[in-house]
Design a protein around this motif. Sequence first.
Motif, PDB file in Angstrom:
ATOM      1  N   GLY A 180       0.903  -1.270  -0.274  1.00 56.60           N
ATOM      2  CA  GLY A 180       0.233  -0.308  -0.231  1.00 56.60           C
ATOM      3  C   GLY A 180       0.973   0.840   0.040  1.00 56.60           C
ATOM      4  N   THR A 181       0.354   2.420  -0.151  1.00 56.53           N
ATOM      5  CA  THR A 181       0.753   3.174  -0.079  1.00 56.53           C
ATOM      6  C   THR A 181       1.968   3.780   1.162  1.00 56.53           C
ATOM      7  OG1 THR A 181      -0.516   4.034  -1.827  1.00 56.53           O
ATOM      8  CG2 THR A 181       0.559   5.894  -0.676  1.00 56.53           C
ATOM      9  N   GLN A 182       0.899   3.871   2.096  1.00 61.91           N
ATOM     10  CA  GLN A 182       1.878   4.406   3.451  1.00 61.91           C
ATOM     11  C   GLN A 182       2.620   3.164   3.635  1.00 61.91           C
ATOM     12  OE1 GLN A 182      -1.601   4.907   3.972  1.00 61.91           O
ATOM     13  NE2 GLN A 182      -1.018   6.565   2.957  1.00 61.91           N
ATOM     14  N   ASP A 183       2.691   1.844   3.038  1.00 60.70           N
ATOM     15  CA  ASP A 183       3.826   0.280   3.346  1.00 60.70           C
ATOM     16  C   ASP A 183       5.021   0.983   2.271  1.00 60.70           C
ATOM     17  OD1 ASP A 183       4.209  -2.213   4.542  1.00 60.70           O
ATOM     18  OD2 ASP A 183       4.314  -2.238   2.247  1.00 60.70           O
ATOM     19  N   VAL A 184       4.486   0.906   1.359  1.00 58.77           N
ATOM     20  CA  VAL A 184       6.195   2.208   0.313  1.00 58.77           C
ATOM     21  C   VAL A 184       7.192   2.755   0.925  1.00 58.77           C
ATOM     22  CG1 VAL A 184       6.090   2.783  -1.670  1.00 58.77           C
ATOM     23  CG2 VAL A 184       5.048   0.872  -1.779  1.00 58.77           C
ATOM     24  N   ALA A 185       6.172   4.066   1.540  1.00 53.21           N
ATOM     25  CA  ALA A 185       6.756   5.635   1.701  1.00 53.21           C
ATOM     26  C   ALA A 185       7.331   4.665   3.254  1.00 53.21           C
ATOM     27  CB  ALA A 185       5.206   6.229   1.984  1.00 53.21           C
ATOM     28  N   LEU A 186       6.710   4.075   3.955  1.00 50.14           N
ATOM     29  CA  LEU A 186       7.589   3.153   5.145  1.00 50.14           C
ATOM     30  C   LEU A 186       9.147   2.984   4.765  1.00 50.14           C
ATOM     31  CD1 LEU A 186       8.509   3.113   8.689  1.00 50.14           C
ATOM     32  CD2 LEU A 186       7.163   1.088   8.106  1.00 50.14           C
ATOM     33  N   ARG A 187       9.165   1.876   3.473  1.00 49.15           N
ATOM     34  CA  ARG A 187      10.596   1.331   3.130  1.00 49.15           C
ATOM     35  C   ARG A 187      10.583   1.817   2.984  1.00 49.15           C
ATOM     36  NH1 ARG A 187       8.452  -4.571   3.904  1.00 49.15           N
ATOM     37  NH2 ARG A 187       6.606  -4.618   4.509  1.00 49.15           N
ATOM     38  N   ALA A 188      10.627   3.173   2.002  1.00 49.30           N
ATOM     39  CA  ALA A 188      11.343   3.781   1.188  1.00 49.30           C
ATOM     40  C   ALA A 188      12.391   4.399   1.962  1.00 49.30           C
ATOM     41  CB  ALA A 188      10.921   4.234   0.165  1.00 49.30           C
ATOM     42  N   TRP A 189      11.787   5.518   3.458  1.00 47.53           N
ATOM     43  CA  TRP A 189      12.551   6.097   3.986  1.00 47.53           C
ATOM     44  C   TRP A 189      13.013   4.747   4.301  1.00 47.53           C
ATOM     45  CZ3 TRP A 189      11.966   6.255   9.455  1.00 47.53           C
ATOM     46  CH2 TRP A 189      13.356   6.952   9.827  1.00 47.53           C
ATOM     47  N   LEU A 190      12.915   4.170   5.098  1.00 49.98           N
ATOM     48  CA  LEU A 190      13.722   3.324   6.157  1.00 49.98           C
ATOM     49  C   LEU A 190      14.962   3.184   5.535  1.00 49.98           C
ATOM     50  CD1 LEU A 190      11.549   0.717   7.698  1.00 49.98           C
ATOM     51  CD2 LEU A 190      12.786   2.733   8.738  1.00 49.98           C
ATOM     52  N   LYS A 191      14.718   2.567   3.930  1.00 48.32           N
ATOM     53  CA  LYS A 191      16.146   2.928   3.492  1.00 48.32           C
ATOM     54  C   LYS A 191      16.907   3.942   3.286  1.00 48.32           C
ATOM     55  CE  LYS A 191      17.860   0.496  -1.590  1.00 48.32           C
ATOM     56  NZ  LYS A 191      17.393   0.103  -2.329  1.00 48.32           N
ATOM     57  N   SER A 192      16.522   4.728   2.959  1.00 48.08           N
ATOM     58  CA  SER A 192      17.227   6.237   3.250  1.00 48.08           C
ATOM     59  C   SER A 192      17.600   6.602   4.318  1.00 48.08           C
ATOM     60  CB  SER A 192      16.515   6.979   3.016  1.00 48.08           C
ATOM     61  OG  SER A 192      15.402   7.461   3.361  1.00 48.08           O
TER      62      SER A 192
END
Length: 392
Positions: A180-192
């Motif tokens: 989902g949109t928030q799931d993707v946002a969290l995963r991408a931010w954690l990676k950053s």
Amino acid sequence: MSGNQQEAGSIRITAGVQKKRRHGWEIGLAAALAAAIIGTAAWAFGATGSDPSGTAQPASGTPAAELRLGYFGNVTHAPALVGVQNGILADRLRDHGGTKLSTQVFNAGPAAIEALNAGALDATYIGPNPAINSFVKSGGESVAVIAGATAGGAQLVVRPEISSPGRLKGKVLATPQLGGTQDVALRAWLKSQGLAVSPDGGGDVTINPTENAQTLKLFQDGKLDGAWLPEPWASRLVLQAGAKVLVDEKDLWDGTLAGKPGQFTTTVLIVSRKFAAEHPQTVDALLEGHVAAIDWLNSAPAAGKAAAINAGLKAAAGAELPGDVIDRALQNIEFTPDPLAGTYPKLLRNGVDAGVTKPADLTGLFELGALNRVLAGTPGQHPVSAAGLGTD
């Protein structure tokens, strides 16, 4: 506004409840049939002619007997909540072809996409990443984004003692649903931030996709350390469970892609390409109601807006929100028909980084011609752009 909600049958579906797929149109159609559908859909979405001034004219077609619409019981889906509750959508559909509106309520985007691709829905309000995923997986054959709905309104909220990204290592966080949109946002931010995560839940931070209402309870019970959530759930954890904001997603968007700092898309309106090909007039009527609902939200007094959204939430999710929660939530979001198409390449890259989608060409994702015809006839509205990723 007339209250024709009784005409719209409504059922509730939550993530994690397995639904039997219906037989019918699915993503895996034979190539020849898919090509025919897309060719017809392109004709349906586009103009069929011009008047002497050169203005594009809407496509003609047979109105549908019924339009099956999905949406969520979230403040970020307020155009749907108000449009359904106040009869705005049902009125437009009935008046422009006698179409009946029926609705289904979902917890998160991937479940709604599954229903749409299985033929159980015709259109749905949804976050951008599940729409991207469906478009990519189907080679552009499944869905089209036909309008924006809401911008903003997503935050990573955590326990007060978590004061920096580094303190998230070894913690357990939640999102509404994998992909989902928030799931993707969290995963991408954690990676950053140098924190490894994987779709199977492993890595430096454990991410448990969890239904929003359960997330609140699990956080209150001390079983979660935080969550990346849409409104009103971020506000509920802050005001009702003592969470604090570690990341406000608006701070991750500098405006170079959407034209306004802090603006990012949270909810859009998508339609099945098959349905649009068969019933373009019904899609136009849906968009008329959608734009009318957004206009109502943007012009209503604060108290009236909160009351209408709360009535929609009670019908969709079973409960209203306390005044302080809905007030905080509404401060964080903007209702707009602009899908902010320029942000989608970044959203796709985030999905790739999160491991839930693949690199792809998003050209053709947006079909905004019908929306712009509606906006042209709506005072105070302006045309929106597909940013080279479709028609406008």
